[in-house]
Design a protein around this motif. Structure first.
Motif, PDB file in Angstrom:
ATOM      1  N   VAL A  67      16.224   7.401  -7.558  1.00 22.35           N
ATOM      2  CA  VAL A  67      16.765   7.873  -6.281  1.00 22.35           C
ATOM      3  C   VAL A  67      16.107   7.164  -5.107  1.00 22.35           C
ATOM      4  O   VAL A  67      16.671   7.128  -4.021  1.00 22.35           O
ATOM      5  N   LEU A  68      14.928   6.584  -5.337  1.00 21.96           N
ATOM      6  CA  LEU A  68      14.232   5.857  -4.276  1.00 21.96           C
ATOM      7  C   LEU A  68      13.208   4.927  -4.904  1.00 21.96           C
ATOM      8  O   LEU A  68      12.492   5.321  -5.826  1.00 21.96           O
ATOM      9  N   ILE A  69      13.154   3.696  -4.410  1.00 22.71           N
ATOM     10  CA  ILE A  69      12.138   2.736  -4.839  1.00 22.71           C
ATOM     11  C   ILE A  69      11.349   2.331  -3.610  1.00 22.71           C
ATOM     12  O   ILE A  69      11.926   1.926  -2.600  1.00 22.71           O
ATOM     13  N   ILE A  70      10.034   2.453  -3.709  1.00 25.27           N
ATOM     14  CA  ILE A  70       9.159   2.148  -2.585  1.00 25.27           C
ATOM     15  C   ILE A  70       8.274   0.954  -2.960  1.00 25.27           C
ATOM     16  O   ILE A  70       7.331   1.104  -3.726  1.00 25.27           O
ATOM     17  N   PRO A  71       8.565  -0.235  -2.434  1.00 25.99           N
ATOM     18  CA  PRO A  71       7.668  -1.375  -2.666  1.00 25.99           C
ATOM     19  C   PRO A  71       6.401  -1.193  -1.823  1.00 25.99           C
ATOM     20  O   PRO A  71       6.481  -0.973  -0.611  1.00 25.99           O
ATOM     21  N   CYS A  72       5.264  -1.271  -2.460  1.00 30.66           N
ATOM     22  CA  CYS A  72       4.008  -1.096  -1.721  1.00 30.66           C
ATOM     23  C   CYS A  72       3.831  -2.162  -0.658  1.00 30.66           C
ATOM     24  O   CYS A  72       3.234  -1.914   0.382  1.00 30.66           O
ATOM     25  N   ALA A  73       4.388  -3.339  -0.886  1.00 34.12           N
ATOM     26  CA  ALA A  73       4.297  -4.402   0.118  1.00 34.12           C
ATOM     27  C   ALA A  73       4.975  -3.984   1.422  1.00 34.12           C
ATOM     28  O   ALA A  73       4.524  -4.350   2.511  1.00 34.12           O
ATOM     29  N   ASP A  74       6.038  -3.193   1.336  1.00 32.62           N
ATOM     30  CA  ASP A  74       6.733  -2.731   2.538  1.00 32.62           C
ATOM     31  C   ASP A  74       5.897  -1.739   3.336  1.00 32.62           C
ATOM     32  O   ASP A  74       6.120  -1.549   4.525  1.00 32.62           O
ATOM     33  N   LEU A  75       4.943  -1.114   2.659  1.00 32.39           N
ATOM     34  CA  LEU A  75       4.095  -0.134   3.331  1.00 32.39           C
ATOM     35  C   LEU A  75       2.907  -0.788   4.010  1.00 32.39           C
ATOM     36  O   LEU A  75       2.189  -0.140   4.762  1.00 32.39           O
ATOM     37  N   GLY A  76       2.680  -2.058   3.717  1.00 33.89           N
ATOM     38  CA  GLY A  76       1.505  -2.721   4.263  1.00 33.89           C
ATOM     39  C   GLY A  76       0.237  -2.270   3.573  1.00 33.89           C
ATOM     40  O   GLY A  76      -0.840  -2.383   4.107  1.00 33.89           O
ATOM     41  N   LEU A  77       0.368  -1.745   2.359  1.00 38.62           N
ATOM     42  CA  LEU A  77      -0.787  -1.231   1.624  1.00 38.62           C
ATOM     43  C   LEU A  77      -1.110  -2.146   0.450  1.00 38.62           C
ATOM     44  O   LEU A  77      -0.922  -1.794  -0.690  1.00 38.62           O
ATOM     45  N   THR A  78      -1.612  -3.317   0.738  1.00 39.10           N
ATOM     46  CA  THR A  78      -1.891  -4.242  -0.346  1.00 39.10           C
ATOM     47  C   THR A  78      -3.379  -4.406  -0.609  1.00 39.10           C
ATOM     48  O   THR A  78      -3.775  -5.176  -1.447  1.00 39.10           O
ATOM     49  N   SER A  79      -4.228  -3.668   0.097  1.00 41.45           N
ATOM     50  CA  SER A  79      -5.648  -3.692  -0.207  1.00 41.45           C
ATOM     51  C   SER A  79      -6.270  -2.367   0.191  1.00 41.45           C
ATOM     52  O   SER A  79      -5.694  -1.585   0.930  1.00 41.45           O
ATOM     53  N   LEU A  80      -7.470  -2.125  -0.300  1.00 39.88           N
ATOM     54  CA  LEU A  80      -8.169  -0.877  -0.013  1.00 39.88           C
ATOM     55  C   LEU A  80      -8.385  -0.694   1.477  1.00 39.88           C
ATOM     56  O   LEU A  80      -8.146   0.379   2.026  1.00 39.88           O
ATOM     57  N   ASP A  81      -8.804  -1.734   2.186  1.00 42.37           N
ATOM     58  CA  ASP A  81      -9.067  -1.607   3.615  1.00 42.37           C
ATOM     59  C   ASP A  81      -7.823  -1.206   4.378  1.00 42.37           C
ATOM     60  O   ASP A  81      -7.851  -0.355   5.247  1.00 42.37           O
ATOM     61  N   GLN A  82      -6.693  -1.802   4.048  1.00 42.00           N
ATOM     62  CA  GLN A  82      -5.459  -1.460   4.729  1.00 42.00           C
ATOM     63  C   GLN A  82      -5.013  -0.055   4.379  1.00 42.00           C
ATOM     64  O   GLN A  82      -4.504   0.668   5.230  1.00 42.00           O
ATOM     65  N   THR A  83      -5.224   0.391   3.145  1.00 41.59           N
ATOM     66  CA  THR A  83      -4.826   1.722   2.727  1.00 41.59           C
ATOM     67  C   THR A  83      -5.567   2.777   3.560  1.00 41.59           C
ATOM     68  O   THR A  83      -4.976   3.693   4.093  1.00 41.59           O
ATOM     69  N   GLU A  84      -6.873   2.609   3.665  1.00 39.91           N
ATOM     70  CA  GLU A  84      -7.661   3.597   4.385  1.00 39.91           C
ATOM     71  C   GLU A  84      -7.320   3.651   5.874  1.00 39.91           C
ATOM     72  O   GLU A  84      -7.305   4.696   6.470  1.00 39.91           O
ATOM     73  N   SER A  85      -7.008   2.520   6.466  1.00 37.46           N
ATOM     74  CA  SER A  85      -6.723   2.513   7.899  1.00 37.46           C
ATOM     75  C   SER A  85      -5.303   2.936   8.212  1.00 37.46           C
ATOM     76  O   SER A  85      -5.002   3.342   9.324  1.00 37.46           O
ATOM     77  N   SER A  86      -4.389   2.819   7.218  1.00 39.22           N
ATOM     78  CA  SER A  86      -2.987   3.138   7.469  1.00 39.22           C
ATOM     79  C   SER A  86      -2.660   4.602   7.271  1.00 39.22           C
ATOM     80  O   SER A  86      -1.699   5.104   7.812  1.00 39.22           O
ATOM     81  N   LEU A  87      -3.420   5.300   6.437  1.00 40.67           N
ATOM     82  CA  LEU A  87      -3.064   6.674   6.110  1.00 40.67           C
ATOM     83  C   LEU A  87      -3.973   7.671   6.746  1.00 40.67           C
ATOM     84  O   LEU A  87      -5.029   7.574   7.070  1.00 40.67           O
TER      85      LEU A  87
END
Length: 87
Positions: A67-87
Protein backbone atom coordinates in the motif's frame (compact mmCIF):
# COMPACT_ATOMS: atom_id res chain seq x y z
CA UNK A 1 -8.41 -2.36 12.99
CA UNK A 2 -6.57 -3.37 9.86
CA UNK A 3 -3.31 -5.28 10.06
CA UNK A 4 -0.24 -3.89 8.28
CA UNK A 5 3.04 -5.65 7.61
CA UNK A 6 6.23 -3.61 7.49
CA UNK A 7 8.77 -5.26 5.21
CA UNK A 8 12.30 -4.09 4.53
CA UNK A 9 13.93 -4.33 1.12
CA UNK A 10 17.64 -3.68 0.83
CA UNK A 11 20.83 -4.65 -0.92
CA UNK A 12 20.82 -7.76 1.29
CA UNK A 13 17.34 -8.98 0.30
CA UNK A 14 13.83 -8.82 1.73
CA UNK A 15 13.02 -9.03 5.42
CA UNK A 16 9.31 -9.76 5.64
CA UNK A 17 7.28 -8.96 8.73
CA UNK A 18 5.61 -12.29 9.56
CA UNK A 19 3.10 -11.09 12.15
CA UNK A 20 2.24 -7.50 11.23
CA UNK A 21 0.70 -4.93 13.52
CA UNK A 22 -2.85 -3.69 13.94
CA UNK A 23 -3.07 0.04 13.32
CA UNK A 24 -5.99 2.40 12.74
CA UNK A 25 -4.96 3.56 9.25
CA UNK A 26 -2.20 3.96 6.67
CA UNK A 27 -0.99 7.18 8.33
CA UNK A 28 -0.29 5.26 11.54
CA UNK A 29 1.40 2.52 9.50
CA UNK A 30 3.63 5.14 7.85
CA UNK A 31 4.70 6.45 11.27
CA UNK A 32 5.53 2.90 12.34
CA UNK A 33 7.49 2.34 9.13
CA UNK A 34 9.53 5.50 9.76
CA UNK A 35 10.44 4.15 13.20
CA UNK A 36 11.64 0.94 11.57
CA UNK A 37 13.71 2.95 9.07
CA UNK A 38 15.31 4.96 11.85
CA UNK A 39 16.31 1.83 13.79
CA UNK A 40 17.73 0.15 10.70
CA UNK A 41 19.78 3.13 9.68
CA UNK A 42 21.20 3.47 13.17
CA UNK A 43 22.27 -0.18 13.21
CA UNK A 44 23.69 0.07 9.67
CA UNK A 45 25.43 3.43 10.26
CA UNK A 46 28.90 2.02 9.64
CA UNK A 47 28.03 0.66 6.23
CA UNK A 48 28.56 2.36 2.91
CA UNK A 49 26.03 5.16 2.26
CA UNK A 50 25.04 3.39 -0.94
CA UNK A 51 23.50 0.57 1.12
CA UNK A 52 21.39 3.03 3.09
CA UNK A 53 20.18 4.65 -0.09
CA UNK A 54 18.92 1.27 -1.31
CA UNK A 55 16.74 0.56 1.74
CA UNK A 56 13.01 0.63 1.12
CA UNK A 57 10.34 0.16 3.72
CA UNK A 58 7.27 -1.47 2.24
CA UNK A 59 3.92 -1.32 4.01
CA UNK A 60 1.76 -4.28 3.03
CA UNK A 61 -1.97 -4.48 3.74
CA UNK A 62 -4.05 -7.39 4.98
CA UNK A 63 -4.51 -8.55 1.40
CA UNK A 64 -0.69 -8.86 1.23
CA UNK A 65 -0.44 -6.17 -1.44
CA UNK A 66 1.85 -3.17 -1.00
CA UNK A 67 0.00 0.00 0.00
CA UNK A 68 3.03 2.27 0.42
CA UNK A 69 6.75 2.06 -0.34
CA UNK A 70 9.07 4.47 1.41
CA UNK A 71 12.60 4.75 -0.04
CA UNK A 72 14.92 5.81 2.76
CA UNK A 73 16.86 7.92 0.28
CA UNK A 74 13.75 10.09 -0.16
CA UNK A 75 13.74 10.75 3.56
CA UNK A 76 17.30 12.00 3.58
CA UNK A 77 18.12 9.33 6.16
CA UNK A 78 21.18 7.68 4.73
CA UNK A 79 23.45 7.91 7.77
CA UNK A 80 23.26 7.96 11.55
CA UNK A 81 24.08 11.67 11.78
CA UNK A 82 21.32 12.62 9.39
CA UNK A 83 18.83 10.33 11.13
CA UNK A 84 19.38 11.93 14.52
CA UNK A 85 19.16 15.48 13.21
CA UNK A 86 16.11 14.86 11.01
CA UNK A 87 13.82 13.20 13.53
Amino acid sequence: MPRYYIDVRSHFGIDEDPSGIELPDIAAARIEALKVAEKLLKSWAGMSPSYGSEIMIEIVGEDLRPVLIIPCADLGLTSLDQTESSL
